[in-house]
Design a protein around this motif. Structure first.
Motif, short mmCIF file in Angstrom:
data_model
loop_
_atom_site.label_atom_id
_atom_site.label_comp_id
_atom_site.label_asym_id
_atom_site.label_seq_id
_atom_site.Cartn_x
_atom_site.Cartn_y
_atom_site.Cartn_z
N LYS A 203 -6.60 -50.85 -86.54
CA LYS A 203 -6.82 -49.53 -85.94
C LYS A 203 -5.87 -48.51 -86.56
CE LYS A 203 -6.55 -47.67 -81.30
NZ LYS A 203 -6.16 -48.02 -79.95
N LEU A 204 -6.39 -47.32 -86.82
CA LEU A 204 -5.57 -46.27 -87.42
C LEU A 204 -4.28 -46.07 -86.64
CD1 LEU A 204 -5.12 -43.76 -89.26
CD2 LEU A 204 -6.39 -42.46 -87.55
N TYR A 205 -3.16 -46.08 -87.33
CA TYR A 205 -1.89 -45.90 -86.65
C TYR A 205 -1.19 -44.61 -87.08
CZ TYR A 205 2.62 -46.76 -84.60
OH TYR A 205 3.76 -46.63 -83.85
N ASP A 206 -1.12 -44.39 -88.39
CA ASP A 206 -0.39 -43.20 -88.83
C ASP A 206 -0.82 -42.79 -90.24
OD1 ASP A 206 1.32 -41.18 -88.31
OD2 ASP A 206 3.11 -42.43 -88.09
N TYR A 207 -0.63 -41.51 -90.53
CA TYR A 207 -0.79 -41.01 -91.89
C TYR A 207 0.62 -40.77 -92.43
CZ TYR A 207 -5.51 -39.79 -90.29
OH TYR A 207 -6.77 -39.82 -89.77
N PRO A 227 2.74 -37.02 -89.26
CA PRO A 227 2.49 -36.12 -88.13
C PRO A 227 3.64 -36.25 -87.12
CG PRO A 227 0.50 -37.34 -88.66
CD PRO A 227 1.59 -37.91 -89.51
N ASN A 228 4.13 -35.14 -86.66
CA ASN A 228 5.27 -35.06 -85.72
C ASN A 228 6.62 -35.38 -86.35
OD1 ASN A 228 3.94 -34.40 -83.16
ND2 ASN A 228 3.02 -36.43 -83.35
N HIS A 229 6.63 -35.68 -87.64
CA HIS A 229 7.90 -36.00 -88.32
C HIS A 229 8.00 -35.20 -89.63
CE1 HIS A 229 7.40 -39.42 -85.62
NE2 HIS A 229 8.71 -39.47 -85.59
N SER B 60 -6.48 -49.44 -74.06
CA SER B 60 -6.16 -48.61 -75.22
C SER B 60 -4.76 -48.87 -75.76
CB SER B 60 -6.28 -47.12 -74.86
OG SER B 60 -5.28 -46.76 -73.93
N GLU B 62 -2.25 -47.29 -74.77
CA GLU B 62 -1.54 -46.01 -74.76
C GLU B 62 -1.61 -45.39 -73.37
OE1 GLU B 62 -3.49 -43.76 -77.77
OE2 GLU B 62 -2.88 -45.15 -79.34
N PRO B 117 -12.00 -46.54 -74.80
CA PRO B 117 -10.53 -46.61 -74.81
C PRO B 117 -9.97 -47.25 -76.07
CG PRO B 117 -11.44 -48.17 -73.24
CD PRO B 117 -12.57 -47.32 -73.70
N LYS B 118 -10.82 -48.02 -76.77
CA LYS B 118 -10.32 -48.65 -78.00
C LYS B 118 -10.68 -47.83 -79.23
CE LYS B 118 -9.76 -53.32 -76.47
NZ LYS B 118 -10.11 -54.72 -76.60
N GLY B 119 -11.15 -46.61 -79.00
CA GLY B 119 -11.51 -45.74 -80.11
C GLY B 119 -10.30 -45.33 -80.92
N VAL B 120 -10.57 -44.61 -82.00
CA VAL B 120 -9.48 -44.19 -82.88
C VAL B 120 -8.61 -43.16 -82.16
CG1 VAL B 120 -8.94 -43.04 -85.05
CG2 VAL B 120 -10.86 -44.63 -84.92
N SER B 121 -7.34 -43.39 -82.14
CA SER B 121 -6.44 -42.40 -81.55
C SER B 121 -5.79 -41.61 -82.68
CB SER B 121 -5.39 -43.07 -80.69
OG SER B 121 -4.59 -43.86 -81.52
N PRO B 123 -3.00 -39.94 -84.88
CA PRO B 123 -1.56 -40.07 -85.13
C PRO B 123 -0.76 -38.87 -84.61
CG PRO B 123 -2.78 -40.76 -87.06
CD PRO B 123 -3.78 -40.18 -86.11
N ALA B 124 -1.41 -37.69 -84.61
CA ALA B 124 -0.70 -36.49 -84.14
C ALA B 124 -0.30 -36.61 -82.67
CB ALA B 124 -1.58 -35.26 -84.33
N LEU B 125 -1.00 -37.48 -81.93
CA LEU B 125 -0.68 -37.62 -80.50
C LEU B 125 0.42 -38.66 -80.25
CD1 LEU B 125 -4.27 -37.47 -78.98
CD2 LEU B 125 -2.58 -35.67 -79.08
N ARG B 126 0.87 -39.32 -81.32
CA ARG B 126 1.94 -40.30 -81.13
C ARG B 126 3.29 -39.60 -81.10
NH1 ARG B 126 -0.41 -45.14 -81.70
NH2 ARG B 126 -2.24 -45.11 -83.03
N SER B 127 3.62 -39.11 -79.92
CA SER B 127 4.89 -38.40 -79.77
C SER B 127 5.32 -38.44 -78.32
CB SER B 127 4.71 -36.95 -80.22
OG SER B 127 5.82 -36.19 -79.87
#
Lengths: 414, 261
Positions: A203-207, A227-229, B60, B62, B117-121, B123-127
Motif C-alpha cells: 500500500k502506498l506509504y510515502d513519496y 510531504p510534510n517534511h 485502515s 489509521e 477503509p483499505k483504500g489508498v491513503s 502521504p500528505a495526511l501522514r502528520s
C-alpha cells in the motif's frame, strides 16, 4: 466582519482566477460580465477586499488601544473592602463564626486561597483584618491579545505578499538547481532519486525525493524531501510538490519510422500531449512545433497499444504517412520532480499571531477574573467572625461552586 | 462494502433514528416513561458508533479522520457524546429531537461518501497535525451543534433575553470557539505551511472556515462587548452552524486543496 464574511463566501463559491470567457459561459453574459467587472473572479486580491481587511485591522488596533487602560485597571489586584454591607452586595457572600482567633483565621484563609492559586493581600487594623484575593486577572488581557494577533497576522500576510518568494523548480533525477539562502549563501539541491514507498502490504506509504544538498556552511548533506517534511535552511524551505510530466520541456516516446521499403525515415519523439515535439539524432533541445496538423496514430509495443495520441505534421515532417510503419523503440520518461522553493520573511509574525489568536480566545473565554474579600473580626472567647464575599467577571456558576468550597473548608474551623 | 464499519454505522444510524422517533412520541403524547427508552436506544447507538470507529481504525490502520465519511462518523459521535454528558438534562426534550435530526441527517448522508477503509491513503495526511487540526475542529463544531440546537429551541419556545437557553447557547459557543480557532484556523494554517508551503491559500474550505469563524466571532463580540442577548444572537448561532455544515460538505461542490476530505 460581516462584509468580509459575505465577500469571502463569494470567493469560495465562485471559482477564482479563471479566464473572462469562463465566467460568461458559466453564468451567462450579464452575470458573468458582472462577476468580472466587480472583480469577484479574483476577490481576495481586489483593492476593496484588501481595504476591508486593513480597515478591520485599524479598527481592531484602535479598539485594543482604547481598551488597554481599562484592561490594566481591571487586572490590578483589588483593594480591601472594609464595610460588611459592601461585602454583602457581592454576588456570592457568606458569614461564619470560627473557633479560632483572628490571627489563626487569617492564616487559614491565606492557606486555603493559596492552594487555589489566589494572590492574597491583607491588612490588620486592631481587632479586624481585611483580606483580598484574586486570580486569573490576566483574563482581562485575553481580548487584547486577540486583537493584537489580528494585527500580527495581517502584518505577516502583507510581509509575505510583499517580500515573499515562491519558485517552482522542475528537476529531472540527476539534475540540480540553486537557491540563495540567508547571508547570500548559494545552496545547490541535486535530485538523486524519486521513490514511491510502500508498506509491507504494497500500500502506498510515502513519496520521497532523495536530494543531495551542498553549500557553503552546509557542506554536503543528504535529505529526504517528503510531504510534510520540507527541507529547511537559511530562511528557505524546499517542498515536494509533485512528480509528473514535465510541462515545460517534455520528452516522450522514441519512435523510429520506417517507410514502405523498410528504410528508416527519421527517428522521432512523440509526446502524448497536445504538442508535437521533434527529436533530432540525439538529445537536442526539444521544442514545440507551431501550426501543426494533428493526426492520431497507434504506437504498439509488443501487442499492446502504448498511446493513441500523437500529433504530427505529416506534410512537413514525414510527408505521406499512410505507408509508414511506426515502431516504438523505447520510452523516455518525461517525468520531473517539482520542488517548491519558498522564502517568506514574515513567518514569525504569522506564527506568533496564530499562537496569540489561540491563546487570546482561550484566555478571554475560559479564564475568569475571580475576586474574594474577607473581613475577619475578633469576637469574645478567642473566636472570630468571618464575612466573605466574591465575584467573577464570567462563569458565575463555576465561581459559585468554588466559593462554596472555600466557605465549606473554612467552616471546618467552626 | 464488506467491512464491519459500514454495517455498524448503518445500525447506529438506525438506532439514532429509532431514538428520534421515540423522543417524538414522548413529546407528542407527553409520556415521560418514554424518556428512559429513547435514552437507552441512543446510548446503544453511541456504543455501536464507537464500534464502527474502532472497526474502521482497525481496518485502515489509521485514525479515522481522513475523509468525509470518517469525519461525519467522528463528528456525530462527538455531538451525541457531548450532548449526553454535558447538556442532556439542561435542555428540553425538543432539543434532543432536533439534535437527533441533525445526527441522523449527517450520518445518513455519510453513506453517500463511503470509502474503502483499505483504500489508498494520502502521504500528505501522514502528520501529527492531522490529529490536532481535525480533532480540535470537530470538537469545536460539536459545541456549535449544541449551540445550534439550543438556539432553535430558544426561538421556538421562549425567546426571552437572559433565558437559560440563551445562556446555554453562549456557553456552548464559548467552549467551541477557542477549540475551532486553535484547531481549524491556527493548527490548520501551521499544517498547511508544513504540507503545502503556505499558511493560507484562499482554498474554498479555508475561506468557508474563516467565514464560520467570523460569524461566531461576531456572535461573541455582540454578546460580550455590545451586551446583546436574545433573538439576534440565536439567529447568528443558527446561521453559524448551517455555514459549518456547508463548510464540511463544501469540498464536494468546490473541490480545492481539501478535496480528499
Amino acid at each position: 466582519m460581516i462584509s468580509l464574511a459575505v465577500l469571502s463566501l463569494f470567493g469560495a463559491i465562485i471559482p477564482q482566477h479563471g479566464e473572462d470567457t469562463f465566467y460568461i459561459e458559466e453564468y451567462g453574459h450579464i452575470l458573468g460580465s458582472l462577476v468580472v467587472r466587480l472583480g469577484l473572479d479574483h476577490i481576495f486580491r481586489t483593492d476593496y477586499y484588501g481595504s476591508l481587511l486593513v480597515l478591520l485591522c485599524v479598527m481592531v488596533f484602535a479598539c485594543a488601544l482604547k481598551r488597554l487602560p481599562q484592561v490594566i485597571r481591571l487586572s490590578r489586584h483589588p483593594g480591601p473592602i472594609s464595610r460588611v454591607e459592601a461585602l454583602k452586595k457581592q454576588p456570592c457572600q457568606a458569614e461564619l463564626t470560627l473557633d479560632v482567633d483572628c490571627e489563626e483565621a487569617r492564616l487559614h484563609i491565606v492557606d486555603i486561597l493559596k492552594r487555589r492559586f489566589y494572590r492574597v493581600a491583607y491588612q490588620v487594623e486592631g481587632e479586624r483584618c481585611y483580606l483580598q484575593a484574586a486570580k486569573n486577572a490576566f483574563s482581562h488581557y485575553g481580548s487584547f491579545i486577540l486583537h493584537v494577533s489580528f494585527i500580527l497576522l495581517l502584518a505577516g500576510g502583507i510581509a509575505i505578499a510583499r517580500f515573499g518568494r515562491q519558485v517552482y523548480e522542475n528537476v529531472r533525477v540527476g539534475d540540480s538547481f540553486d537557491f540563495v539562502a540567508a547571508g547570500d549563501e548559494t545552496v545547490t539541491v541535486t535530485v538523486d532519486d524519486f521513490v514511491v514507498e510502500t508498506d509491507d502490504e504494497g500500500k502506498l506509504y510515502d513519496y520521497v525525493c532523495e536530494a543531495e544538498i551542498t553549500g557553503g556552511l552546509i557542506g554536503r548533506r543528504w535529505y529526504r524531501i517528503r510531504p510534510n517534511h520540507p527541507f529547511v535552511y537559511g530562511g528557505t524551505e524546499v517542498y515536494l510538490e509533485s512528480y509528473d510530466q514535465d510541462a515545460d520541456n517534455p520528452c516522450g516516446f522514441v519512435v523510429t519510422v520506417y517507410d514502405s521499403t523498410g528504410d528508416v525515415v527519421v527517428p522521432h519523439v512523440f509526446v502524448p500531449t497536445d504538442e508535437f515535439v521533434e527529436l533530432g539524432e540525439a538529445n537536442v533541445t526539444l521544442r514545440a512545433y507551431a501550426g501543426i496538423v494533428p493526426t492520431i496514430r497507434e504506437i504498439r509495443e509488443g501487442g499492446s497499444v502504448v498511446t493513441h495520441l500523437i500529433h504530427e505534421d505529416p506534410g512537413e515532417a514525414l510527408g505521406d504517412t499512410s505507408s509508414l510503419r511506426f515502431v516504438l523503440i523505447h520510452a523516455v520518461p518525461s517525468l520531473v520532480v517539482t520542488l517548491k522553493v519558498v522564502q517568506e520573511p514574515g513567518q514569525i509574525l504569522i506564527i506568533v499571531g496564530l499562537i496569540m489568536l489561540s491563546a487570546g480566545t482561550l484566555v478571554s473565554l475560559y479564564l475568569s477574573h475571580r475576586k474574594i474579600w474577607f473581613i475577619v473580626e475578633a469576637i469574645p472567647e478567642g473566636r472570630s467572625r468571618v464575612f466573605l464575599g466574591g465575584r467573577s467577571n464570567k462563569h458565575l456558576e463555576s465561581f459559585a461552586a468554588e466559593f462554596e468550597a472555600i466557605r465549606g473548608t473554612l467552616d471546618e474551623l467552626s | 462494502m464488506n467491512y464491519p464499519d459500514i454495517v455498524l454505522t448503518a445500525i447506529a444510524t438506525a438506532l439514532y433514528f429509532a431514538g428520534l422517533v421515540v423522543v417524538g412520541l414522548e413529546i407528542a403524547f407527553r409520556k415521560e416513561g418514554l424518556g428512559r427508552v429513547w435514552q437507552a436506544i441512543v446510548a446503544c447507538g453511541l456504543g455501536v458508533e464507537a464500534g464502527a470507529l474502532i472497526a474502521r481504525t482497525s481496518a485502515s490502520g489509521e485514525v479515522p479522520l481522513t475523509d468525509l465519511f470518517e469525519y461525519n462518523l467522528v463528528f456525530t459521535w462527538a455531538i451525541v457524546l457531548v450532548f449526553f454528558m454535558l447538556f442532556r438534562n439542561r435542555l428540553p426534550r425538543l432539543a434532543s429531537l432536533t439534535l437527533l435530526v441533525v445526527v441522523v441527517f449527517l450520518l445518513g448522508t455519510s453513506f453517500l461518501y463511503y470509502t474503502d477503509p483499505k483504500g489508498v491513503s494520502m502521504p500528505a495526511l501522514r502528520s501529527y497535525w492531522l490529529y490536532i487540526h481535525v480533532s480540535l475542529a470537530a470538537l469545536g463544531e460539536t459545541f456549535f451543534a449544541i449551540g445550534f440546537v439550543s438556539s432553535i429551541i430558544y426561538l421556538v419556545k421562549s425567546a426571552k433575553p437572559d433565558d437559560v437557553l440563551d445562556h446555554l447557547t453562549y456557553r456552548a459557543i464559548s467552549l467551541g470557539f477557542p477549540l475551532f480557532t486553535a484547531g481549524a484556523l491556527a493548527a490548520g494554517a501551521m499544517w498547511a505551511k508544513k504540507a503545502w508551503g503556505a499558511y493560507w491559500s484562499w482554498d474554498p474550505k479555508e475561506v468557508l472556515s474563516l467565514v464560520v469563524w467570523l460569524v461566531y466571532a461576531a456572535y461573541l463580540h455582540a454578546r460580550l462587548v455590545r451586551g446583546l442577548r436574545g433573538k439576534v444572537l440565536a439567529v447568528i448561532s443558527i446561521v453559524g452552524f448551517l455555514l459549518t455544515i456547508f463548510t464540511i460538505f463544501g469540498t464536494l461542490i468546490f473541490g480545492g486543496l481539501h478535496s480528499y476530505s
